[in-house]
Design a protein around this motif. Structure first.
Motif, mmCIF file in Angstrom:
data_model
loop_
_atom_site.group_PDB
_atom_site.id
_atom_site.type_symbol
_atom_site.label_atom_id
_atom_site.label_comp_id
_atom_site.label_asym_id
_atom_site.label_seq_id
_atom_site.Cartn_x
_atom_site.Cartn_y
_atom_site.Cartn_z
ATOM 1 N N VAL A 64 26.583 -1.206 28.894
ATOM 2 C CA VAL A 64 26.526 -1.452 27.612
ATOM 3 C C VAL A 64 27.798 -0.688 27.273
ATOM 4 O O VAL A 64 27.695 0.477 26.313
ATOM 5 C CB VAL A 64 25.326 -0.666 26.759
ATOM 6 N N ALA A 65 29.014 -1.089 27.643
ATOM 7 C CA ALA A 65 30.165 -0.533 27.237
ATOM 8 C C ALA A 65 31.397 -1.840 27.312
ATOM 9 O O ALA A 65 30.948 -2.673 27.598
ATOM 10 C CB ALA A 65 30.577 0.507 28.085
ATOM 11 N N GLU A 66 32.373 -1.110 27.417
ATOM 12 C CA GLU A 66 33.746 -2.325 27.308
ATOM 13 C C GLU A 66 33.904 -2.617 28.872
ATOM 14 O O GLU A 66 35.048 -3.029 29.219
ATOM 15 C CB GLU A 66 34.863 -1.740 26.983
ATOM 16 N N VAL A 91 32.723 -6.977 29.607
ATOM 17 C CA VAL A 91 33.306 -7.818 28.365
ATOM 18 C C VAL A 91 33.409 -6.965 27.190
ATOM 19 O O VAL A 91 32.966 -5.799 26.903
ATOM 20 C CB VAL A 91 31.896 -8.834 28.160
ATOM 21 N N PRO A 92 34.210 -7.717 26.451
ATOM 22 C CA PRO A 92 34.417 -6.597 25.005
ATOM 23 C C PRO A 92 33.253 -6.565 24.274
ATOM 24 O O PRO A 92 32.409 -7.399 24.229
ATOM 25 C CB PRO A 92 35.542 -7.637 24.289
ATOM 26 N N THR A 93 33.180 -5.715 23.355
ATOM 27 C CA THR A 93 32.069 -5.386 22.343
ATOM 28 C C THR A 93 31.909 -7.029 21.373
ATOM 29 O O THR A 93 30.926 -7.101 20.908
ATOM 30 C CB THR A 93 32.149 -4.366 21.530
ATOM 31 N N GLU A 94 32.915 -7.616 21.199
ATOM 32 C CA GLU A 94 32.937 -8.779 20.360
ATOM 33 C C GLU A 94 31.837 -9.772 20.579
ATOM 34 O O GLU A 94 31.213 -10.574 20.227
ATOM 35 C CB GLU A 94 34.154 -9.435 20.181
ATOM 36 N N VAL A 95 31.500 -10.044 22.239
ATOM 37 C CA VAL A 95 30.352 -10.866 22.825
ATOM 38 C C VAL A 95 29.224 -10.187 23.256
ATOM 39 O O VAL A 95 28.432 -10.742 23.682
ATOM 40 C CB VAL A 95 31.192 -11.370 23.863
ATOM 41 N N LEU A 148 23.642 -4.170 19.608
ATOM 42 C CA LEU A 148 24.136 -3.301 20.731
ATOM 43 C C LEU A 148 25.420 -2.870 20.587
ATOM 44 O O LEU A 148 26.091 -1.977 21.341
ATOM 45 C CB LEU A 148 23.866 -3.871 22.278
ATOM 46 N N ALA A 149 26.242 -3.373 19.645
ATOM 47 C CA ALA A 149 27.654 -3.271 19.518
ATOM 48 C C ALA A 149 28.078 -1.802 19.288
ATOM 49 O O ALA A 149 28.993 -1.288 19.880
ATOM 50 C CB ALA A 149 28.452 -4.287 18.727
ATOM 51 N N PRO A 150 27.263 -1.203 18.233
ATOM 52 C CA PRO A 150 27.720 0.070 17.922
ATOM 53 C C PRO A 150 27.561 0.992 19.057
ATOM 54 O O PRO A 150 28.159 2.137 19.345
ATOM 55 C CB PRO A 150 26.899 0.588 16.700
ATOM 56 N N VAL A 151 26.429 0.863 19.882
ATOM 57 C CA VAL A 151 26.330 1.741 21.147
ATOM 58 C C VAL A 151 27.521 1.402 22.021
ATOM 59 O O VAL A 151 27.978 2.560 22.542
ATOM 60 C CB VAL A 151 24.874 1.354 21.657
ATOM 61 N N ALA A 152 27.782 0.214 22.267
ATOM 62 C CA ALA A 152 28.882 0.092 23.199
ATOM 63 C C ALA A 152 30.111 0.707 22.593
ATOM 64 O O ALA A 152 30.856 1.318 23.485
ATOM 65 C CB ALA A 152 29.125 -1.339 23.379
#
Length: 289
Positions: free
Chosen positions: A212-214, A217-221, A226-230
């Motif tokens: 759960v990070a960059e 894949v980028p956080t956009e996908v 989960l995006a804020p966690v990443a």
């Protein structure tokens, strides 16, 4: 002349120089002891190279699987080709290797505690900080070897840095800083748990941190929830900063942390060090009591 106790700081003897000269002498003594301990840990890599090979297996397999087997599909999801995706992928794998070092450190420390190695060190006339600092020094050197191997493999699969050697060295410095912070997390966990089996269970928690990070894949996908966690994952800041310094293919998010990745790649490790160095030191002092 100094008098030392079990796991205690040296006590000055009457007539011994005090002030800055004494402090410099104690600091030099502590550095020398930590270096000896670090050399002891690094010697294990010579006699047990399987540990280094085991550490490298996961990122090497990830290069092959995500770079070539799934690379085209994942690149298509990002709107880039397979070669561009490998440019995107390699900085993530560099950071992933730094994160997986937590497991190696935890297992090594808990093994030393269980075998009585730590207790034997604590009875010697050496700086109390030497064991923990030496462990962290050895892990950073080992991480540098890991990075050299992975950079070489990245060059073989077509990855390149595009911003000059200065930026590339700065990126490697950020990766080693992250590894230093993760080393102290591993030291603390190794002093906390009771055996290698428990350490292995804790190591499983590294996988969510890495995924759960960059890294891949980028956080956009990544799913919206989960995006804020990443984005606020310490690993993501280092990955984004390294992609920027390497000049690799990247998709920079619009969040504050993504726009300030270089800053956060320094802040996050310093915050982790500020938390876990005191925790590990306090736990070490409580051993055997």
């Amino acid at each position: 002349m100094t008098v030392t106790g079990r796991g205690a700081e040296p006590l000055p003897v009457e007539g011994e120089p005090r002030g800055p000269r004494a402090w410099a002498g104690r600091a030099g003594w502590a550095v020398a002891d930590a270096t000896v301990v670090a050399r002891r840990y690094l010697a294990h890599l010579v006699y047990k190279p399987d540990e280094l090979v085991g550490t490298l297996m996961i990122p090497v397999l990830a290069v092959l699987l995500f770079g070539f087997v799934f690379g085209e599909a994942m690149g298509a999801a990002m709107g880039v080709g397979g070669e561009d995706y490998r440019e995107f992928l390699m900085p993530g794998l560099f950071a992933l290797t730094m994160a997986f070092g937590i497991g190696n450190t935890t297992i090594a420390v808990v093994t030393d505690v269980g075998r009585g190695v730590v207790d034997r060190f604590r009875t010697l006339p050496m700086a109390p900080s030497a064991l923990l600092v030496g462990r962290s020094m050895a892990d950073v050197v080992s991480a540098l070897v890991d990075l050299v191997v992975l950079v070489g493999m990245g060059l073989l699969v077509g990855w390149r840095w595009h911003e000059g050697p200065g930026s590339a060295l700065a990126a490697l410095g950020l990766l080693l800083l992250l590894r230093l912070a993760f080393t102290w997390i591993g030291i603390y966990l190794g002093l906390l748990v009771r055996g290698p089996e428990a350490a292995m269970k804790l190591f499983s928690l590294v996988f969510p941190l890495a995924m759960v990070a960059e890294t891949f894949v980028p956080t956009e996908v990544i799913p919206t929830w989960l995006a804020p966690v990443a984005e606020w994952n310490p690993l993501s800041a280092t990955v984004l900063a390294c992609r920027e310094l390497f000049g690799s293919t990247t998709v920079v998010g619009e969040s504050w942390v993504a726009q300030n990745a270089l800053l956060m790649a320094v802040v996050w490790p310093l915050v982790l060090l500020a938390v876990f160095v005191p925790l590990a030191t306090r736990r070490y002092r409580k051993l055997g009591r």
